[in-house]
Design an enzyme around this catalytic site. Structure first.
Site, mmCIF file in Angstrom:
data_model
loop_
_atom_site.group_PDB
_atom_site.id
_atom_site.type_symbol
_atom_site.label_atom_id
_atom_site.label_comp_id
_atom_site.label_asym_id
_atom_site.label_seq_id
_atom_site.Cartn_x
_atom_site.Cartn_y
_atom_site.Cartn_z
ATOM 1 N N HIS A 115 -0.288 10.833 -1.778
ATOM 2 C CA HIS A 115 -1.552 10.767 -1.035
ATOM 3 C C HIS A 115 -1.687 12.105 -0.319
ATOM 4 C CE1 HIS A 115 -4.676 9.488 1.775
ATOM 5 N NE2 HIS A 115 -4.934 8.512 0.914
ATOM 6 N N ASP A 118 0.335 -2.109 4.429
ATOM 7 C CA ASP A 118 1.586 -1.375 4.643
ATOM 8 C C ASP A 118 2.728 -2.343 4.961
ATOM 9 O OD1 ASP A 118 -0.087 0.809 4.451
ATOM 10 O OD2 ASP A 118 0.137 1.474 6.536
ATOM 11 N N GLU A 175 0.870 -0.329 -4.730
ATOM 12 C CA GLU A 175 -0.313 0.521 -4.912
ATOM 13 C C GLU A 175 0.169 1.965 -4.937
ATOM 14 O OE1 GLU A 175 -3.954 2.801 -3.267
ATOM 15 O OE2 GLU A 175 -1.955 2.653 -2.430
ATOM 16 N N LYS A 188 -6.819 9.107 -7.444
ATOM 17 C CA LYS A 188 -7.224 9.705 -6.172
ATOM 18 C C LYS A 188 -8.039 10.970 -6.470
ATOM 19 C CE LYS A 188 -6.384 8.582 -2.516
ATOM 20 N NZ LYS A 188 -7.395 7.734 -1.806
ATOM 21 N N HIS A 244 0.827 -1.209 0.000
ATOM 22 C CA HIS A 244 0.000 0.000 0.000
ATOM 23 C C HIS A 244 0.862 1.260 0.000
ATOM 24 C CE1 HIS A 244 -2.611 2.900 2.470
ATOM 25 N NE2 HIS A 244 -3.302 2.709 1.355
ATOM 26 N N ARG A 245 0.804 2.016 -1.082
ATOM 27 C CA ARG A 245 1.655 3.208 -1.274
ATOM 28 C C ARG A 245 3.135 2.802 -1.211
ATOM 29 N NH1 ARG A 245 -1.510 7.119 3.151
ATOM 30 N NH2 ARG A 245 -3.608 6.380 2.663
ATOM 31 N N GLU A 290 -4.252 3.806 -8.282
ATOM 32 C CA GLU A 290 -5.480 4.435 -7.788
ATOM 33 C C GLU A 290 -5.577 5.862 -8.311
ATOM 34 O OE1 GLU A 290 -6.196 4.769 -3.498
ATOM 35 O OE2 GLU A 290 -7.929 6.067 -3.906
ATOM 36 N N ASP A 329 -0.932 6.276 -5.641
ATOM 37 C CA ASP A 329 -2.021 7.258 -5.665
ATOM 38 C C ASP A 329 -1.688 8.333 -6.695
ATOM 39 O OD1 ASP A 329 -3.751 6.381 -3.413
ATOM 40 O OD2 ASP A 329 -1.917 6.694 -2.259
HETATM 41 O O1 G3P Z 1 -5.846 0.736 -2.209
HETATM 42 C C1 G3P Z 1 -6.810 1.121 -1.300
HETATM 43 C C2 G3P Z 1 -6.466 2.286 -0.462
HETATM 44 O O2 G3P Z 1 -5.275 2.870 -0.899
HETATM 45 C C3 G3P Z 1 -7.534 3.294 -0.438
HETATM 46 O O3 G3P Z 1 -7.373 4.278 0.522
HETATM 47 O O4 G3P Z 1 -6.794 6.502 1.363
HETATM 48 O O5 G3P Z 1 -5.104 4.725 1.395
HETATM 49 O O6 G3P Z 1 -5.755 5.768 -0.745
HETATM 50 P P1 G3P Z 1 -6.195 5.354 0.626
HETATM 51 CA CA CA Z 2 -4.472 4.572 -2.268
#
Ligand code: G3P
Ligand code: CA
Length: 270
Positions: free
Chosen positions: A82, A261, A67, A138, A40-41, A136, A69
């Site tokens: 993000h 994470d 992942e 955003k 994640h990120r 993603e 953003d």
């Molecule tokens: O991949 C899902 C997740 O990233 C969505 O929420 O706020 O972390 O971008 P956020």
């Molecule tokens: Ca995200």
């Protein structure tokens, strides 16, 4: 690719909890169920999110995907952020040069002080073929036309062809994802949500006409939801996992992807 128009859906949902549907839900490699491990990120527990340090760490930890953003600068550059740098304000109010001058790493540790906000194109070039990329969009409603720009970058690199699902595009903005599906129909599309209202039979059927993944926050997942999503021929990815307990819970649920994470919680070999 699973996108389809649904017919006879009433029957479909009466079968959801049958042994047959359980068979549909299981995608196994030998005795082990394959779950995609999505950093994640980037591996953001270990390096500043949405930076090359975090994406490189995900590669090192053998995650299946990073992942990212995607947002857009005032002057039209697609950037990955993000909300964490030493700056404040809205991303779209800053030029690329201004964004690039921000320190995207020090908040996580002095050793990351040189990290800058990456661009979408540099990350596609650096990681495609090395690790999957879960893109993603955003808040795309803030950036009219961002779908076309993202599609253009993907097509420039011939990534709009089936790539063994190693490029996926997702968003909380579902209209944007319908548009993305029209622009790059062979690229898997994901619907993000944290709302139970999006888990009704009707909502899921609608999503399945253009999406390949239904990706809710893990707090609203149930085994029934996993089965429903699988029955509609979509996959399910959950976010954001930050504990071993949550990872184990989702592994038991038979989900397809865990967005975390901590890639080591999903694959303890790391
Ligand atoms: O991949 C899902 C997740 O990233 C969505 O929420 O706020 O972390 O971008 P956020
Ligand atoms: Ca995200």
């Amino acid at each position: 690719m699973n996108k389809k128009l649904l017919a006879g859906s009433g029957l479909a949902f009466t079968l959801l909890f049958s042994p047959l549907s359980q068979a549909f839900a299981a995608e196994t490699i030998g005795d082990l169920r394959k779950v995609d491990n999505v950093a994640h990120r980037g591996a953001s527990a270990y390096a500043p999110e949405n930076t090359i340090a975090a994406y490189d760490k995900a590669v090192e930890m053998k995650a299946d995907y990073i992942e990212i953003d995607v947002q857009r600068s005032k002057d039209g550059e697609l950037v990955l952020i993000h909300d964490t740098t030493d700056g404040s304000g809205k991303v779209g109010d800053f030029t690329f040069e201004e964004l690039r001058s921000l320190d995207a790493g020090s908040w996580k540790g002095a050793q990351f002080a040189s990290e800058q906000i990456p661009t979408f194109d540099e990350i596609l070039d650096r990681y495609h073929g090395k690790i999957g990329i879960l893109i993603e969009l955003k808040a795309p409603e803030l950036y009219p036309g961002i779908e076309e720009s993202v599609a253009e970058e993907i097509k420039e690199r011939n990534l709009e062809k089936p790539q063994n699902e190693k490029i996926i595009i997702q968003s909380f903005n579902h209209e944007s994802m319908e548009k993305m599906n029209d622009l790059v129909p062979k690229v898997p599309i994901g619907v993000l949500t944290s709302s139970r209202a999006d888990t009704t039979e009707q909502a899921l059927q609608e999503f399945s006409t253009y999406a390949d993944y239904f990706n809710p926050s893990y707090g609203i997942v149930t085994k029934e939801l996993v089965n429903q999503v699988h029955y509609l021929d979509m996959k399910i990815g959950l976010w954001t996992v930050r504990s071993q307990k949550a990872a184990d819970f989702l592994l038991d649920m038979g989900v397809d992807a865990i967005i975390t994470d901590y890639p080591d919680y999903v694959d303890p070999r790391n």
